[in-house]
Design a protein around this motif. Sequence first.
Motif, mmCIF file in Angstrom:
data_model
loop_
_atom_site.group_PDB
_atom_site.id
_atom_site.type_symbol
_atom_site.label_atom_id
_atom_site.label_comp_id
_atom_site.label_asym_id
_atom_site.label_seq_id
_atom_site.Cartn_x
_atom_site.Cartn_y
_atom_site.Cartn_z
ATOM 1 N N LEU A 162 144.937 -34.074 41.754
ATOM 2 C CA LEU A 162 145.984 -33.174 41.246
ATOM 3 C C LEU A 162 145.951 -31.829 41.967
ATOM 4 O O LEU A 162 146.996 -31.315 42.392
ATOM 5 N N TYR A 163 144.762 -31.244 42.099
ATOM 6 C CA TYR A 163 144.672 -29.923 42.729
ATOM 7 C C TYR A 163 144.978 -30.001 44.234
ATOM 8 O O TYR A 163 145.587 -29.082 44.792
ATOM 9 N N ILE A 164 144.576 -31.093 44.861
ATOM 10 C CA ILE A 164 144.923 -31.281 46.275
ATOM 11 C C ILE A 164 146.436 -31.432 46.430
ATOM 12 O O ILE A 164 147.048 -30.825 47.322
ATOM 13 N N ASP A 165 147.058 -32.233 45.572
ATOM 14 C CA ASP A 165 148.511 -32.430 45.634
ATOM 15 C C ASP A 165 149.262 -31.123 45.425
ATOM 16 O O ASP A 165 150.260 -30.847 46.105
ATOM 17 N N LEU A 166 148.821 -30.320 44.475
ATOM 18 C CA LEU A 166 149.505 -29.053 44.195
ATOM 19 C C LEU A 166 149.406 -28.103 45.392
ATOM 20 O O LEU A 166 150.373 -27.395 45.709
ATOM 21 N N MET A 167 148.263 -28.080 46.059
ATOM 22 C CA MET A 167 148.130 -27.218 47.231
ATOM 23 C C MET A 167 148.971 -27.735 48.387
ATOM 24 O O MET A 167 149.583 -26.943 49.124
ATOM 25 N N ARG A 168 149.039 -29.041 48.565
ATOM 26 C CA ARG A 168 149.898 -29.590 49.617
ATOM 27 C C ARG A 168 151.363 -29.297 49.329
ATOM 28 O O ARG A 168 152.135 -28.959 50.236
ATOM 29 N N PHE A 169 151.755 -29.425 48.076
ATOM 30 C CA PHE A 169 153.136 -29.128 47.699
ATOM 31 C C PHE A 169 153.462 -27.660 47.943
ATOM 32 O O PHE A 169 154.573 -27.315 48.373
ATOM 33 N N LEU A 171 152.026 -25.588 50.198
ATOM 34 C CA LEU A 171 151.889 -25.116 51.573
ATOM 35 C C LEU A 171 152.672 -25.918 52.603
ATOM 36 O O LEU A 171 153.038 -25.379 53.651
ATOM 37 N N ILE A 172 152.920 -27.199 52.351
ATOM 38 C CA ILE A 172 153.512 -28.077 53.369
ATOM 39 C C ILE A 172 154.943 -28.432 52.978
ATOM 40 O O ILE A 172 155.172 -29.006 51.904
ATOM 41 N N ASP A 173 155.887 -28.108 53.824
ATOM 42 C CA ASP A 173 157.309 -28.316 53.505
ATOM 43 C C ASP A 173 157.642 -29.789 53.306
ATOM 44 O O ASP A 173 158.460 -30.142 52.459
ATOM 45 N N SER A 174 157.030 -30.671 54.104
ATOM 46 C CA SER A 174 157.363 -32.097 54.014
ATOM 47 C C SER A 174 156.761 -32.773 52.790
ATOM 48 O O SER A 174 157.102 -33.923 52.483
ATOM 49 N N TYR A 175 155.871 -32.079 52.093
ATOM 50 C CA TYR A 175 155.272 -32.628 50.868
ATOM 51 C C TYR A 175 156.118 -32.142 49.697
ATOM 52 O O TYR A 175 156.005 -31.002 49.265
ATOM 53 N N THR A 176 156.965 -32.999 49.167
ATOM 54 C CA THR A 176 157.974 -32.601 48.187
ATOM 55 C C THR A 176 157.545 -32.937 46.765
ATOM 56 O O THR A 176 156.541 -33.626 46.544
ATOM 57 N N ALA A 177 158.355 -32.471 45.817
ATOM 58 C CA ALA A 177 158.072 -32.730 44.401
ATOM 59 C C ALA A 177 158.122 -34.216 44.078
ATOM 60 O O ALA A 177 157.502 -34.661 43.104
ATOM 61 N N ALA A 178 158.856 -34.999 44.866
ATOM 62 C CA ALA A 178 158.936 -36.440 44.622
ATOM 63 C C ALA A 178 157.583 -37.121 44.819
ATOM 64 O O ALA A 178 157.366 -38.229 44.305
ATOM 65 N N GLN A 179 156.682 -36.485 45.544
ATOM 66 C CA GLN A 179 155.365 -37.064 45.788
ATOM 67 C C GLN A 179 154.334 -36.651 44.738
ATOM 68 O O GLN A 179 153.177 -37.062 44.823
ATOM 69 N N LEU A 180 154.744 -35.830 43.794
ATOM 70 C CA LEU A 180 153.844 -35.390 42.730
ATOM 71 C C LEU A 180 154.021 -36.282 41.501
ATOM 72 O O LEU A 180 155.130 -36.736 41.209
ATOM 73 N N PRO A 181 152.943 -36.531 40.757
ATOM 74 C CA PRO A 181 153.087 -37.300 39.516
ATOM 75 C C PRO A 181 153.831 -36.474 38.468
ATOM 76 O O PRO A 181 153.861 -35.235 38.533
ATOM 77 N N PRO A 182 154.454 -37.112 37.484
ATOM 78 C CA PRO A 182 155.157 -36.364 36.427
ATOM 79 C C PRO A 182 154.196 -35.447 35.670
ATOM 80 O O PRO A 182 153.025 -35.761 35.493
#
Length: 308
Positions: free
Chosen positions: A257-264, A266-277
């Motif tokens: 979760l914390y890795i995903d939030l940081m990628r979201f 900082l990285i433009d290509s990592y979008t909200a669609a790649q995050l869990p609900p």
Amino acid sequence: MSSATTLAPPPQPATGQEPGQDLRALALRHGLSVSGARPSLPAYARQLWNRRHFITAFATARLTAQYSQAKLGQLWQVATPLLNAAVYYFVFGVLMDTRKHVPDFVPFLVTGVFIWTFTANSVMTGSKAVSGNLGLVRALHFPRASLPMAMALQQLQQLVFSLVTLVAILFLCGIRPGVSWLLAFPALALQALFNTGLTLALARVTARTPDVAQLLPFVLRTWMYASGVMWSIQHVLAGRDLPSLVAAALPYNPAALYIDLMRFALIDSYTAAQLPPHVWAAAAGWALAAFVGGFVYFWKAEETYGRG
């Protein structure tokens, strides 16, 4: 002819209590308390707050001394995670070719490695906070939670150096700052809270059972592979028929979760669609549960640290 005279002990006052109870009542009447007794939870929190300067100074001193014997000194604070990222890039990005499934694979990988290292190092150093400082614990009276909290703060300070390098890598990969970068601050705050709680809990466990510290590297390695540090959890879930429980648990693994939030952030290509609900609620829930649970669990054994 001589006779022996037996002296009878002086009469004791008839208090109706055992001698130990008399002494206890006498001590309480004069404001004395048991040495090393566990204070109440609010009082313990106040003691920690009063020692916040010691916690900060202790963390800073350990950070400064960590690489004092190495010729490159503090450069190893950023060189170590960079070398790990280079190894993972070669193994997973080149040999296993996972990079073709992930846009901006280098920023994706480096962000994952740096954020994971923050948690892994907090666990490893914090687990020895009490058992590795028995001389200090036995010599001075202070709230023992100061030690694991200082270890967690040390790793947060070290992360700051790593983030400077991470930002430089993002620039080299063509990623520029945006408003979403502000989300990195609450994400790191939640991760720091989670790490501190985990550190407190493990400090108590290893203080009683030192052998647990020998198992931690294997546990952390397994946890790292399950956290999507060097591969996309979303891609794995889409491409494999995993058991429903595993498929549901992987995205809500706290490290992931914390890795995903940081990628979201900082990285433009990592979008909200790649995050869990409900990702923010889940991250906050893990942070609060770990910190409160770890703090209370550590406090309950306060009077036992350094004994035996």
